[in-house]
Write a protein that holds these residues in place. Structure first.
Motif, mmCIF file in Angstrom:
data_model
loop_
_atom_site.group_PDB
_atom_site.id
_atom_site.type_symbol
_atom_site.label_atom_id
_atom_site.label_comp_id
_atom_site.label_asym_id
_atom_site.label_seq_id
_atom_site.Cartn_x
_atom_site.Cartn_y
_atom_site.Cartn_z
ATOM 1 N N GLU A 50 0.838 -1.211 0.000
ATOM 2 C CA GLU A 50 0.000 0.000 0.000
ATOM 3 C C GLU A 50 0.873 1.262 0.000
ATOM 4 O OE1 GLU A 50 -4.226 -1.014 2.134
ATOM 5 O OE2 GLU A 50 -2.446 -1.101 3.410
ATOM 6 N N ALA A 51 2.006 1.196 0.699
ATOM 7 C CA ALA A 51 2.912 2.352 0.688
ATOM 8 C C ALA A 51 3.444 2.596 -0.719
ATOM 9 C CB ALA A 51 4.066 2.127 1.672
ATOM 10 N N LEU A 52 3.837 1.536 -1.414
ATOM 11 C CA LEU A 52 4.307 1.688 -2.801
ATOM 12 C C LEU A 52 3.175 2.203 -3.695
ATOM 13 C CD1 LEU A 52 6.442 1.370 -5.014
ATOM 14 C CD2 LEU A 52 5.730 -1.036 -5.243
ATOM 15 N N HIS A 53 1.973 1.708 -3.463
ATOM 16 C CA HIS A 53 0.820 2.155 -4.251
ATOM 17 C C HIS A 53 0.599 3.663 -4.073
ATOM 18 C CE1 HIS A 53 -3.409 2.593 -5.494
ATOM 19 N NE2 HIS A 53 -3.224 1.507 -6.220
ATOM 20 N N MET A 54 0.707 4.151 -2.833
ATOM 21 C CA MET A 54 0.541 5.590 -2.592
ATOM 22 C C MET A 54 1.583 6.397 -3.347
ATOM 23 S SD MET A 54 -0.549 6.523 1.274
ATOM 24 C CE MET A 54 0.716 5.660 2.144
ATOM 25 N N GLY A 55 2.841 5.885 -3.345
ATOM 26 C CA GLY A 55 3.929 6.627 -3.983
ATOM 27 C C GLY A 55 3.892 6.597 -5.497
ATOM 28 N N ALA B 225 21.464 -7.406 -0.909
ATOM 29 C CA ALA B 225 21.780 -8.692 -1.551
ATOM 30 C C ALA B 225 21.110 -9.828 -0.783
ATOM 31 C CB ALA B 225 23.292 -8.894 -1.596
ATOM 32 N N GLY B 226 20.378 -10.676 -1.499
ATOM 33 C CA GLY B 226 19.773 -11.857 -0.888
ATOM 34 C C GLY B 226 18.463 -11.618 -0.169
ATOM 35 N N ILE B 227 17.943 -10.400 -0.172
ATOM 36 C CA ILE B 227 16.707 -10.127 0.573
ATOM 37 C C ILE B 227 15.528 -10.852 -0.083
ATOM 38 C CG2 ILE B 227 16.038 -8.001 -0.661
ATOM 39 C CD1 ILE B 227 15.369 -6.886 2.231
ATOM 40 N N GLU B 228 14.603 -11.346 0.735
ATOM 41 C CA GLU B 228 13.521 -12.192 0.239
ATOM 42 C C GLU B 228 12.497 -11.406 -0.600
ATOM 43 O OE1 GLU B 228 12.941 -15.259 -0.025
ATOM 44 O OE2 GLU B 228 10.814 -15.181 -0.598
ATOM 45 N N ASP B 229 12.070 -10.278 -0.085
ATOM 46 C CA ASP B 229 10.965 -9.562 -0.718
ATOM 47 C C ASP B 229 11.469 -8.203 -1.222
ATOM 48 O OD1 ASP B 229 8.738 -8.064 -1.347
ATOM 49 O OD2 ASP B 229 7.610 -8.592 0.455
ATOM 50 N N PRO B 230 11.593 -8.032 -2.532
ATOM 51 C CA PRO B 230 12.165 -6.782 -3.046
ATOM 52 C C PRO B 230 11.323 -5.545 -2.719
ATOM 53 C CG PRO B 230 11.380 -8.182 -4.858
ATOM 54 C CD PRO B 230 11.291 -8.994 -3.607
ATOM 55 N N VAL B 231 9.992 -5.698 -2.640
ATOM 56 C CA VAL B 231 9.148 -4.534 -2.310
ATOM 57 C C VAL B 231 9.367 -4.145 -0.845
ATOM 58 C CG1 VAL B 231 6.784 -3.648 -2.198
ATOM 59 C CG2 VAL B 231 7.468 -5.133 -4.098
ATOM 60 N N ALA B 232 9.535 -5.148 0.011
ATOM 61 C CA ALA B 232 9.849 -4.856 1.420
ATOM 62 C C ALA B 232 11.177 -4.122 1.522
ATOM 63 C CB ALA B 232 9.884 -6.148 2.228
ATOM 64 N N ALA B 233 12.153 -4.498 0.687
ATOM 65 C CA ALA B 233 13.444 -3.804 0.700
ATOM 66 C C ALA B 233 13.242 -2.322 0.417
ATOM 67 C CB ALA B 233 14.375 -4.416 -0.348
ATOM 68 N N LEU B 234 12.449 -2.031 -0.616
ATOM 69 C CA LEU B 234 12.246 -0.648 -1.034
ATOM 70 C C LEU B 234 11.524 0.171 0.037
ATOM 71 C CD1 LEU B 234 12.338 1.475 -3.309
ATOM 72 C CD2 LEU B 234 10.210 0.506 -4.193
ATOM 73 N N VAL B 235 10.545 -0.432 0.713
ATOM 74 C CA VAL B 235 9.713 0.332 1.647
ATOM 75 C C VAL B 235 10.250 0.296 3.080
ATOM 76 C CG1 VAL B 235 7.394 0.522 2.641
ATOM 77 C CG2 VAL B 235 7.659 0.008 0.211
#
Ligand SMILES: [Zn+2]
Length: 443
Positions: free
Chosen positions: A349-354, A390-400
């Motif tokens: 939802e945070a990515l959706h807002m942005g 590097a190696g993070i499971e969820d790329p959207v979680a990385a960004l937010v």
């Protein structure tokens, strides 16, 4: 010319929230023609392994000129902060605005932002053509700009907050807004420049200017933005003066509607949240600026549930010295959860807002805000391959959830404006040098 980005994680932010762990985006000229899993072929094939591709971020509220007045009134309330800064802003001229806007836009591009709404409300009499300076800076850096031609017509002697020499007459403010629309507003769907009308705030603008700007905007087919319900000081002043809250005042003067998006919208009663939803009034949520000025936490969850468009904004750099949009995804998530608990907002939802939320605020959900065939190729390619992620499971979680990652690529209408973490449309050190001398001159 067919450009393909291959081997990347993709968050399309389409209506279904479609994502690919390993996919491609195909761009022809200024538009996206395909998005899917696996690899595709093209004239230019870019290996985006280890990256996350998202729509370009949309900044729904800014004051780019403030990039030249950062670091002042560091521990003040909004009204104290304004009173300290107004006299400095009174010396603004078009050259300073151009230097500050170039630097602010460069910083935004380097944090994944491809569309910027800039609310410019300071027009000193000897200051030259401020709107032209903003248009020129947007073209230089290569981002889409929605320039909100702001205005103030209520100085101290009329019970307003700004000094008298910083305000225009009501007639001059409306004329200047109409001239900006006639000179620069581009209604076409791939527009690089649009103009909106923006009386600054209830405490610096007369009711006549509020109603006049709404009438002008609707006659010309442009959108409306003002600052609303940012602080409790504003609410108290509004109650004392008009006998109603800022949101009720906005309603009374014709300022709630699907062509309006309000900066901040922090202090909204439940009835006001429902009115935002029912009328389609948008909110430009500026979490870092709200934190910097201690104004409160906007009811983002409630606004989303009511169906109101909610986008993210950096706000001016004088109340958000970092000026980056990527970190607003992070701040929006933290503030929503501090207000409403751990389930108040998801990372997606945070990515959706942005992205899409911002596109809705600007009336551009048909051409921006998601990665779908037919949409304009405005996108950000975040590099998650380095030490940070590097190696993070969820790329959207990385960004937010984390620090803003570096950018492998940022495109606006298929044109590259950032590549391998560097601005490609202007020389960063030249832009920084111009900013330093502009800030010195202004102070
Ligand atoms: Zn603002």
């Amino acid at each position: 010319m067919r450009t393909v980005l291959n081997n990347a994680a993709i968050a399309t932010v389409d209506a279904e929230g479609t994502e690919y762990r390993d996919g491609h985006v195909v761009i022809e000229d200024e538009r996206i023609v395909a998005v899917g899993s696996g690899a595709a072929t093209g004239d230019v094939e870019i290996d985006a392994r280890g990256c996350l591709i998202t729509p370009g971020l949309v900044n729904t509220h800014h004051h780019l000129y403030q990039w030249a007045t950062r670091g002042l009134a560091a521990d003040s309330t909004l009204f104290q902060w304004l009173v300290e800064l107004y006299p400095i802003w009174g010396r603004l001229d078009a050259r300073i605005t151009h230097a500050a806007a170039s630097a602010g836009l460069a910083r935004l591009a380097l944090t994944g932002c491809t569309t910027v709404a800039d609310h410019h409300y300071v027009f000193p009499r000897e200051g030259g053509d401020q709107v032209a300076a903003l248009v020129e800076a947007a073209g230089r850096i290569g981002v889409r700009a929605h320039i909100v031609r702001g205005s103030m017509d209520r100085g101290v002697s009329d019970g307003g907050l700004p000094p008298d020499n910083l305000v225009e007459t009501t007639e001059a403010a409306l004329l200047g807004t109409e001239q900006a629309i006639d000179a620069y507003h581009d209604a076409s769907e791939n527009a690089r420049i649009r103009i909106a009308a923006g009386p600054c705030s209830p405490f610096s603008v007369t009711e006549k200017l509020m109603t006049g700007a709404a009438e002008l905007a609707r006659r010309k087919g442009v959108r409306l933005q003002t600052h609303l319900a940012e602080t409790l000081d504003e609410e108290q002043q509004c109650l004392a003066e008009f006998g109603c809250t800022p949101a009720e005042y906005a309603d009374k003067v014709g300022w709630l509607g699907a062509d309006v998006w309000m900066a901040h919208s922090v202090h909204l009663a439940p009835a006001a949240v429902r009115r935002f939803g029912a009328t389609g009034t948008g909110a430009a949520h500026c979490p870092t600026s709200n934190g910097r000025l201690g104004t409160g936490i906007a009811p983002v969850r409630d606004l989303l549930d009511a169906g109101a468009p909610v986008g993210l904004g950096v706000d001016g750099a004088a109340s958000n010295e970092s000026g980056g949009l990527g970190e607003e995804l992070h701040q929006a998530l933290l503030q929503a959860r501090q207000r409403g608990g751990p389930t108040a907002l998801t990372v997606r939802e945070a990515l959706h807002m942005g992205t899409m939320g911002g596109a809705r605020c600007l009336g551009r959900e048909g051409e921006l805000g998601s990665l779908e065939p037919g949409k304009l190729a405005d996108l950000a390619v975040w590099d998650l391959g380095g030490l940070l992620y590097a190696g993070i499971e969820d790329p959207v979680a990385a960004l937010v959830l984390g620090a803003t990652p570096p950018l492998k690529l940022v495109m606006v209408g298929g044109e590259t404006i950032v590549a391998e973490g560097e601005l490609r449309t202007a020389d960063e050190s030249v832009v920084a040098g111009e900013l330093a001398s502009a800030a010195r001159r202004l102070r």
